[in-house]
Design a protein around this motif. Structure first.
Motif, PDB file in Angstrom:
ATOM      1  N   ARG A  35       0.842  -1.198   0.000  1.00 32.35           N
ATOM      2  CA  ARG A  35       0.000   0.000   0.000  1.00 32.35           C
ATOM      3  C   ARG A  35       0.876   1.246   0.000  1.00 32.35           C
ATOM      4  NH1 ARG A  35      -4.466  -1.961   4.543  1.00 32.35           N
ATOM      5  NH2 ARG A  35      -5.365  -3.646   3.257  1.00 32.35           N
ATOM      6  N   GLN A  38       0.370   5.765   2.846  1.00 33.27           N
ATOM      7  CA  GLN A  38      -0.165   5.410   4.153  1.00 33.27           C
ATOM      8  C   GLN A  38       0.246   6.416   5.224  1.00 33.27           C
ATOM      9  OE1 GLN A  38      -2.136   2.113   4.552  1.00 33.27           O
ATOM     10  NE2 GLN A  38      -2.275   3.139   2.558  1.00 33.27           N
ATOM     11  N   THR A  41      -2.240   6.778  10.966  1.00 36.33           N
ATOM     12  CA  THR A  41      -3.581   6.255  11.233  1.00 36.33           C
ATOM     13  C   THR A  41      -3.814   4.962  10.449  1.00 36.33           C
ATOM     14  OG1 THR A  41      -4.452   8.468  11.650  1.00 36.33           O
ATOM     15  CG2 THR A  41      -6.044   6.740  11.105  1.00 36.33           C
ATOM     16  N   ASP A  42      -3.348   4.973   9.219  1.00 42.07           N
ATOM     17  CA  ASP A  42      -3.492   3.755   8.404  1.00 42.07           C
ATOM     18  C   ASP A  42      -2.744   2.584   9.037  1.00 42.07           C
ATOM     19  OD1 ASP A  42      -5.024   5.013   6.424  1.00 42.07           O
ATOM     20  OD2 ASP A  42      -3.234   5.734   5.387  1.00 42.07           O
ATOM     21  N   THR A  44      -2.234   2.151  12.175  1.00 45.01           N
ATOM     22  CA  THR A  44      -3.032   1.719  13.324  1.00 45.01           C
ATOM     23  C   THR A  44      -4.148   0.783  12.880  1.00 45.01           C
ATOM     24  OG1 THR A  44      -2.563   3.771  14.528  1.00 45.01           O
ATOM     25  CG2 THR A  44      -4.479   2.492  15.240  1.00 45.01           C
ATOM     26  N   VAL A  45      -4.791   1.133  11.766  1.00 50.42           N
ATOM     27  CA  VAL A  45      -5.849   0.288  11.225  1.00 50.42           C
ATOM     28  C   VAL A  45      -5.266  -1.062  10.808  1.00 50.42           C
ATOM     29  CG1 VAL A  45      -7.514   0.027   9.343  1.00 50.42           C
ATOM     30  CG2 VAL A  45      -7.260   2.233  10.509  1.00 50.42           C
ATOM     31  N   MET A  46      -4.064  -1.045  10.213  1.00 49.87           N
ATOM     32  CA  MET A  46      -3.411  -2.309   9.843  1.00 49.87           C
ATOM     33  C   MET A  46      -3.258  -3.208  11.059  1.00 49.87           C
ATOM     34  SD  MET A  46      -0.355  -1.637   7.133  1.00 49.87           S
ATOM     35  CE  MET A  46      -0.680  -1.113   5.452  1.00 49.87           C
ATOM     36  N   LYS A  47      -2.821  -2.604  12.159  1.00 49.21           N
ATOM     37  CA  LYS A  47      -2.588  -3.405  13.365  1.00 49.21           C
ATOM     38  C   LYS A  47      -3.898  -3.978  13.877  1.00 49.21           C
ATOM     39  CE  LYS A  47       0.588  -3.309  17.218  1.00 49.21           C
ATOM     40  NZ  LYS A  47       1.614  -2.481  17.907  1.00 49.21           N
ATOM     41  N   GLN A  48      -4.940  -3.182  13.805  1.00 45.98           N
ATOM     42  CA  GLN A  48      -6.237  -3.629  14.290  1.00 45.98           C
ATOM     43  C   GLN A  48      -6.830  -4.741  13.416  1.00 45.98           C
ATOM     44  OE1 GLN A  48      -8.335   0.097  14.295  1.00 45.98           O
ATOM     45  NE2 GLN A  48      -7.604   0.687  16.349  1.00 45.98           N
ATOM     46  N   THR A  49      -6.479  -4.729  12.142  1.00 43.87           N
ATOM     47  CA  THR A  49      -7.028  -5.721  11.209  1.00 43.87           C
ATOM     48  C   THR A  49      -6.092  -6.909  10.986  1.00 43.87           C
ATOM     49  OG1 THR A  49      -6.161  -4.429   9.346  1.00 43.87           O
ATOM     50  CG2 THR A  49      -8.454  -4.037   9.994  1.00 43.87           C
TER      51      THR A  49
END
Length: 809
Positions: A35, A38, A41-42, A44-49
């Protein structure tokens, strides 16, 4: 003291400790993404997903934008670990975060900020199985890098070049290079890609980390390879990178961003093999024969994915799109708008493969036309179907089959301004839907596949590989009988269709189909399975290379399932029926008939039965002169003298019909007799009742005399020597003794008296004793008969015979 920052004291791994998985080493398949643009914040979303970055390239620092390569962080993929990313930190701050997190660096981006070196740092835990002995340095020269590598006996894992105060400086990360984690490596400064590739080729190495300096100058770390596939590309677009990832089944382990004028961006990437299984690797290798964009797909009908490569790529399938027209016509029948018996006129005019819709017409039933359309394939019939059934449209029929990526932009068989579009997912998805039962009239599901090429001998459409030969050779290697292979082939169906599109010097080719193949369960019962498959090449520059690559890829996928099915056919037990040696074959009967319909065969043949079947074998009582002794099943003798044996099939068996080998006896003429008063010679014959097997020890043998005077008497002389009789040489002429014309051909050991009957005949029957030493030894016999009117001696002789008694060996 040089300006460097060194890690704190780290946990030292013992040689027996597990070596942590290196993100840039082969580690099995793992879902991966690339990607650009990035933000934090992106991330952080990666870590969450459930994603974990493995390589980060700083696009800009204000605002912070990143190019990120990430993998699934799920435990099932073996890459699960915590991670942290920081940007804009000084060296001291990086050290603080390393200590706080008990971590080590895996990627370090460095730049000069008005005299202060700042970093973007990606780190992972350095505890437990992930622990390594490691070091990191900043603001160092190449000489210092080399010195630290030698001093630490380390291997570089990250190397970053930047400019500070007008001088070139480096930051680097290195790990201990001893023990099980050690490997050969080298680092290059300011080298051409040709130099790097030449070194790798000569030394069996691959690129591990890459940094572009200028147009064709690079810094690089290379490590020894262990046979894994890998790729390196320079100066490619982001879209091309994504295509290459899909086509190669590659995982990007290093990405470098290169801004160009006008906002354009190119990328340098290094990829490592990320195939899910060996089949995907084999198929990918088949597809490397073309320079186009390639893909493949193999899926169990109603089940899981077996192999996939770039399956979502759009391409023009050419005439292979006619499967949609076939479904379109059958859908009209299904809803009652037509019947298969309806006439379908179609115009024969065309330009090349492009139907014009003009000219004379042929007419077939809709059923026949739809089959012919697929088998040829015939784009003129396709046009007729499209024009006959306009509501719903072909596009709407595609949607009804879930073909969301399919677009009909021009007439099939023609060159359009915009090509038609579909994907392997759409084409094979249609096959799968029908195989699972799509139409309300169930008979139409079966009708859908009528007209396809289905004979294995004509698959694949192009290329020189032969599925039929491969089945035959592999079946023989497995030890399968010819009957098993024939039954396997009889149940094998490959409903396949190929298509191509040539918009002018670039070629699209595809081959798709449905495979029906029979597996066997542990009891030998059939378990048919179905698979959909497809392969394509888009925009290949060489037509022959393109279609050969596609054909061989399709073949490889079908062969993988065929081979897996053949492997299960080894559960069919084979009974090998033989007869003992030496001796000729015998005809053995079998009950019941085997799986191939066999009920008998000459020994040296095989029978095949399902496990648990009770089989009866019946052998003939004799074999020429031999006599049946017993059956021997798997080395265990059964009852002596019984020519019939029954047993239950539990696996492979060997059944041997054992015979006693009998040496034939012989009767041969030794010499002529002399005439009696009638002027005829008395005749001696031997009768034994054993046909061509001759006289046998232990069985009656009759010596008969005929053509002599009735009512006389005589003797049967038996001897063993035809050379001498005592001191007399043989044959002995008895004329001087008055027996004119008579010769004695052998000596006389014993004589037995006989009485001639009124017909001038006599006989003597006795049984030769069973004596192995005497088997095959010649004994000689002559009848001597009193006949006073025949000569002065009053004695005549019959012909002399030599008899060798046969017997069991």
């Amino acid at each position: 003291m040089p300006n460097l920052c060194r890690s704190a004291v780290l946990v030292l791994l013992s040689l027996a400790a597990a070596v942590a998985q290196d993100d840039r080493d082969p580690g099995g398949h793992v879902p991966t993404v690339l990607r650009t643009g990035q933000t934090l914040t992106d991330l952080t979303v990666m870590k969450q997903t459930g994603l974990r970055p493995t390589d980060i390239e700083v696009e800009s620092t204000s605002p912070l934008r990143l190019t990120v390569t990430a993998v699934s962080n799920a435990p099932s993929y073996g890459f699960d670990k915590n991670w942290w990313f920081y940007s804009g930190l000084t060296s001291a701050q990086v050290g603080t975060e390393l200590g706080r997190n008990r971590a080590r660096l895996i990627d370090l981006e460095s730049w000069d900020d008005n005299g202060t070196t700042r970093h973007a740092a990606l780190m992972v835990p350095n505890t437990g199985a992930d622990a390594r002995t490691w070091w990191w340095y900043v603001d160092v020269t190449p000489l210092q890098v080399n010195s630290y590598v030698n001093t630490n006996q380390a291997r570089l894992v990250d190397l970053e070049r930047y400019s500070k105060n007008g001088s070139t400086r480096f930051s680097c990360v290195m790990v201990a290079n001893g023990g099980r984690g050690g490997r050969a490596f080298r680092h290059f400064y300011d080298a051409t890609m040709a130099t790097i590739h030449a070194w790798n080729a000569a030394n069996g190495m691959r690129i591990y980390d890459l940094e572009r300096i200028s147009q064709d100058r690079f810094d690089a770390i290379v490590v020894e390879a262990s046979g894994e596939a890998w790729w390196s590309y320079q100066g490619v677009s982001e879209a091309r990178v994504q295509t290459l990832m899909n086509t190669n089944l590659g995982r990007v382990i290093d990405v470098e961003r290169r801004p160009l004028f006008g906002g354009l961006v190119q990328y340098d990437v290094v990829m490592l093999d990320n195939a899910r299984n060996d089949l995907e690797r084999r198929v990918r290798d088949r597809l490397t024969g073309t320079d186009g964009i390639t893909g493949a797909w193999l899926k169990s009908v109603g089940g899981g994915i077996v192999a996939k490569i770039n399956e979502g790529q759009r391409f023009d399938p050419g005439a292979a799109m006619l499967v949609l027209h076939r479904a379109h016509g059958l859908a009209a029948v299904d809803r009652g708008a037509a019947t298969l018996r309806d006439a379908l006129p179609w115009a024969i005019g065309r330009t090349g493969s492009c139907p014009t819709g003009s000219g004379p017409t042929n007419t077939n039933s809709l059923e026949s036309a739809l089959r012919r359309m697929i088998f040829d394939p015939n784009t003129r019939i396709g046009l007729a179907v499209e024009q006959r059934f306009v509501a719903p449209t072909l596009q709407q029929t595609a949607a009804a089959f879930g073909m969301s990526a399919t677009r009909l932009n021009h007439r099939v068989g023609c060159i359009g301004v915009s090509p038609n579009e579909t994907t392997l997912l759409d084409l094979t998805g249609m096959y799968e839907r029908v195989a699972l039962g799509h139409f309300q009239q169930a008979s139409l599901d079966a009708e859908f596949f009528n007209g396809f090429h289905s004979d294995r001998r004509f698959f694949p459409t192009w290329g020189s590989v032969s599925l039929d030969d491969r089945i035959r050779i592999y079946g023989a290697a497995l030890g399968l009988s010819l009957g098993s292979v024939q039954r396997f082939n009889a149940a094998l169906e490959i409903e396949h269709l190929a298509g191509s599109y040539d918009p002018g010097g670039r070629f699209d080719h595809c081959e798709t189909g449905l495979l029906r193949v029979t597996f066997l369960d542990a009891s030998g019962n059939p378990a048919p399975r179905e698979y959909v498959f497809g392969a394509f090449d888009v925009e290949g520059s060489d037509r022959d290379a393109s279609r050969t690559a596609v054909s061989e890829a399709a073949h490889e996928m079908v062969w993988d399932r065929v081979r897996a099915a053949l492997d299960t056919w080894t559960v069919i037990p084979t009974i090998t029926v033989r007869s003992s040696s030496p001796g000729p074959a015998v005809l053995v009967r079998a009950q019941p008939s085997d799986l191939n319909g066999s009920t008998q065969g000459w020994t040296g043949f095989d029978l095949e039965y399902l496990p648990g079947t009770t089989v009866t074998l019946i052998a003939p009582p004799t074999r020429d002169c031999d006599t049946f002794r017993r059956w021997v099943i798997d080395g265990t003798p059964r009852f002596v003298g019984l020519g019939q044996v029954s047993f239950q099939v539990t696996g492979d068996h060997t059944a041997v019909a054992e015979y006693r080998v009998v040496q034939p006896g012989t009767v041969q003429q030794l010499g002529a007799g002399c005439p009696g008063r009638s002027g005829r010679n008395p005749v001696q014959t031997v009768e034994h009742g054993n046909g061509t097997c001759g006289p046998q020890q232990g069985q009656p043998t009759t010596y008969r005399l005929a053509d002599t005077i009735p009512g006389t008497t005589g003797v049967l002389h038996i001897g063993s020597d035809t050379n001498r009789y005592g001191s007399i040489a043989l044959p002995w002429d008895l004329s001087p003794l008055g027996a004119t014309g008579c010769l004695l051909h052998h000596d006389v050991i014993v004589s037995a008296a006989v009485q001639v009957d009124l017909q001038g005949e006599a006989s003597l029957t006795f049984t030769w004793p069973v004596d192995p030493a005497a088997r095959g030894v010649d004994f000689h016999t002559t009848f001597a008969i009193l006949d006073f009117a025949a000569n002065p001696m009053g004695l005549v002789h019959s012909n002399a015979l030599s008899t060798a008694q046969g017997g069991a060996l």
